[in-house]
Design a protein around this motif. Structure first.
Motif, PDB file in Angstrom:
ATOM      1  N   ALA A 114       0.830  -1.205   0.000  1.00 31.79           N
ATOM      2  CA  ALA A 114       0.000   0.000   0.000  1.00 31.79           C
ATOM      3  C   ALA A 114       0.863   1.253   0.000  1.00 31.79           C
ATOM      4  O   ALA A 114       0.551   2.242  -0.668  1.00 31.79           O
ATOM      5  CB  ALA A 114      -0.928  -0.021   1.209  1.00 31.79           C
ATOM      6  N   ALA A 115       1.953   1.221   0.750  1.00 28.41           N
ATOM      7  CA  ALA A 115       2.855   2.373   0.801  1.00 28.41           C
ATOM      8  C   ALA A 115       3.504   2.616  -0.561  1.00 28.41           C
ATOM      9  O   ALA A 115       3.593   3.757  -1.027  1.00 28.41           O
ATOM     10  CB  ALA A 115       3.922   2.152   1.866  1.00 28.41           C
ATOM     11  N   LYS A 116       3.955   1.544  -1.188  1.00 27.32           N
ATOM     12  CA  LYS A 116       4.618   1.680  -2.485  1.00 27.32           C
ATOM     13  C   LYS A 116       3.683   2.292  -3.520  1.00 27.32           C
ATOM     14  O   LYS A 116       4.078   3.162  -4.304  1.00 27.32           O
ATOM     15  CB  LYS A 116       5.111   0.312  -2.957  1.00 27.32           C
ATOM     16  N   ARG A 117       2.421   1.862  -3.501  1.00 25.41           N
ATOM     17  CA  ARG A 117       1.450   2.406  -4.451  1.00 25.41           C
ATOM     18  C   ARG A 117       1.180   3.885  -4.165  1.00 25.41           C
ATOM     19  O   ARG A 117       1.219   4.723  -5.074  1.00 25.41           O
ATOM     20  CB  ARG A 117       0.146   1.617  -4.373  1.00 25.41           C
ATOM     21  N   ALA A 118       0.916   4.221  -2.901  1.00 23.75           N
ATOM     22  CA  ALA A 118       0.558   5.596  -2.547  1.00 23.75           C
ATOM     23  C   ALA A 118       1.690   6.569  -2.847  1.00 23.75           C
ATOM     24  O   ALA A 118       1.481   7.627  -3.461  1.00 23.75           O
ATOM     25  CB  ALA A 118       0.173   5.665  -1.074  1.00 23.75           C
ATOM     26  N   PHE A 119       2.902   6.216  -2.427  1.00 27.74           N
ATOM     27  CA  PHE A 119       4.026   7.123  -2.661  1.00 27.74           C
ATOM     28  C   PHE A 119       4.424   7.140  -4.136  1.00 27.74           C
ATOM     29  O   PHE A 119       5.014   8.108  -4.612  1.00 27.74           O
ATOM     30  CB  PHE A 119       5.192   6.749  -1.765  1.00 27.74           C
ATOM     31  N   GLY A 120       4.081   6.065  -4.852  1.00 34.75           N
ATOM     32  CA  GLY A 120       4.295   6.066  -6.291  1.00 34.75           C
ATOM     33  C   GLY A 120       3.410   7.090  -6.988  1.00 34.75           C
ATOM     34  O   GLY A 120       3.839   7.755  -7.946  1.00 34.75           O
ATOM     35  N   VAL A 121       2.175   7.232  -6.516  1.00 34.04           N
ATOM     36  CA  VAL A 121       1.263   8.250  -7.059  1.00 34.04           C
ATOM     37  C   VAL A 121       1.823   9.646  -6.772  1.00 34.04           C
ATOM     38  O   VAL A 121       1.764  10.540  -7.620  1.00 34.04           O
ATOM     39  CB  VAL A 121      -0.151   8.084  -6.467  1.00 34.04           C
ATOM     40  N   ALA A 122       2.363   9.825  -5.575  1.00 37.46           N
ATOM     41  CA  ALA A 122       2.966  11.118  -5.239  1.00 37.46           C
ATOM     42  C   ALA A 122       4.149  11.427  -6.152  1.00 37.46           C
ATOM     43  O   ALA A 122       4.293  12.559  -6.647  1.00 37.46           O
ATOM     44  CB  ALA A 122       3.406  11.111  -3.776  1.00 37.46           C
ATOM     45  N   ASP A 123       4.986  10.427  -6.398  1.00 36.15           N
ATOM     46  CA  ASP A 123       6.123  10.627  -7.306  1.00 36.15           C
ATOM     47  C   ASP A 123       5.651  10.998  -8.703  1.00 36.15           C
ATOM     48  O   ASP A 123       6.209  11.892  -9.345  1.00 36.15           O
ATOM     49  CB  ASP A 123       6.977   9.362  -7.359  1.00 36.15           C
ATOM     50  N   ALA A 124       4.624  10.287  -9.174  1.00 36.37           N
ATOM     51  CA  ALA A 124       4.124  10.524 -10.527  1.00 36.37           C
ATOM     52  C   ALA A 124       3.567  11.939 -10.685  1.00 36.37           C
ATOM     53  O   ALA A 124       3.644  12.530 -11.764  1.00 36.37           O
ATOM     54  CB  ALA A 124       3.043   9.495 -10.875  1.00 36.37           C
ATOM     55  N   ASN A 125       3.018  12.485  -9.584  1.00 38.84           N
ATOM     56  CA  ASN A 125       2.446  13.831  -9.630  1.00 38.84           C
ATOM     57  C   ASN A 125       3.442  14.909  -9.204  1.00 38.84           C
ATOM     58  O   ASN A 125       3.083  16.084  -9.126  1.00 38.84           O
ATOM     59  CB  ASN A 125       1.206  13.898  -8.740  1.00 38.84           C
ATOM     60  N   LYS A 126       4.696  14.466  -8.917  1.00 40.07           N
ATOM     61  CA  LYS A 126       5.770  15.390  -8.562  1.00 40.07           C
ATOM     62  C   LYS A 126       5.419  16.273  -7.355  1.00 40.07           C
ATOM     63  O   LYS A 126       5.738  17.468  -7.327  1.00 40.07           O
ATOM     64  CB  LYS A 126       6.160  16.257  -9.769  1.00 40.07           C
ATOM     65  N   VAL A 127       4.762  15.677  -6.371  1.00 41.90           N
ATOM     66  CA  VAL A 127       4.506  16.404  -5.128  1.00 41.90           C
ATOM     67  C   VAL A 127       5.511  15.947  -4.079  1.00 41.90           C
ATOM     68  O   VAL A 127       6.009  14.820  -4.123  1.00 41.90           O
ATOM     69  CB  VAL A 127       3.058  16.189  -4.621  1.00 41.90           C
ATOM     70  N   LYS A 128       5.808  16.821  -3.145  1.00 42.39           N
ATOM     71  CA  LYS A 128       6.769  16.517  -2.091  1.00 42.39           C
ATOM     72  C   LYS A 128       6.051  15.895  -0.903  1.00 42.39           C
ATOM     73  O   LYS A 128       5.020  16.404  -0.460  1.00 42.39           O
ATOM     74  CB  LYS A 128       7.509  17.784  -1.665  1.00 42.39           C
ATOM     75  N   VAL A 129       6.618  14.800  -0.395  1.00 40.33           N
ATOM     76  CA  VAL A 129       6.042  14.116   0.760  1.00 40.33           C
ATOM     77  C   VAL A 129       7.150  13.880   1.779  1.00 40.33           C
ATOM     78  O   VAL A 129       8.170  13.267   1.479  1.00 40.33           O
ATOM     79  CB  VAL A 129       5.410  12.763   0.372  1.00 40.33           C
TER      80      VAL A 129
END
Length: 216
Positions: free
Chosen positions: A48-63
């Motif tokens: 679940a973490a890999k998927r969620a943070f992958g979406v963040a990477d794809a949208n170029k947002v900082k987390v």
């Protein structure tokens, strides 16, 4: 979540939901281009973490996650000292973390729910220790052995005691123990090097002073 995002159009968000519910929130915010500070670890499972943070990477947002010990001045000094090679080659690291028991925090607390959190003290507090020593040493973990148990009778359904052994890529060894008990926080960390025998703190607030004075 989508309604809130559309109404307030935030630029940044603080995400402090139970681990089970965090990935969906992270994905919604990321798809809206919202930067985030996320409470650790951000999900109940690796997948679940890999998927969620992958979406963040794809949208170029900082987390950023709530692993904040890297910002302590004493720890930053120790990190710099290790990076400069001043203590010598790393031989082993050791950390112990004791915290208050389920009876003190209330067994009904969401922290003790496997359904909501995905685990107990390891992902609740242990991640701080793991992240901190990986950051300080600059080492990667290549092998893990672990024991987890539940030794209280509070009726919780997650582990309340964990013992871990890690092997770093350099061959150095790490021992890591976490447990809950009826007491306040009790924290200790130890890094062993051949030249400066050890870098220790038993009281976090004194760590910077101990390191600067070069005390063992």
């Amino acid at each position: 979540m989508d309604t809130l995002i559309a109404r307030f159009e935030p630029e940044i968000a603080l995400v402090t939901l139970p681990n089970r519910d965090m990935p969906a929130a992270i994905e919604s915010l990321a798809n809206a281009g919202v930067h985030m500070l996320v409470d650790k670890p951000g999900a109940a499972t690796r997948r679940a973490a890999k998927r969620a943070f992958g979406v963040a990477d794809a949208n170029k947002v900082k987390v950023a996650t709530g692993l904040l010990r890297r910002y302590g001045r004493g720890w930053q000094y120790a990190h710099q000292m290790c990076r400069e090679g001043r203590p010598g080659r790393l031989l082993s690291t050791e950390s112990v973390f004791n915290t208050s028991s389920p009876f003190v925090r209330d067994p009904a607390n969401h922290l003790f729910s496997h359904e909501l959190q995905g685990g107990g003290i390891l992902i609740w507090l242990g991640v701080h220790e793991i992240d901190q020593l990986l950051w300080m040493t600059g080492e990667r973990i290549v092998e893990v052995q672990a024991f987890a148990g539940q030794v209280n009778d509070a009726g919780i359904d997650v582990e309340d005691v964990v013992s871990l052994a890690f092997r770093y890529e350099s061959g150095a060894i790490r021992r890591h123990a976490l447990r809950v008990r009826s007491a306040a926080h009790d924290v200790g960390r130890l890094l062993r090097h051949p030249r400066r025998a050890r870098i220790v703190d038993g009281e976090l607030r004194r760590f910077g002073e101990l390191v600067r004075r070069g005390q063992p």
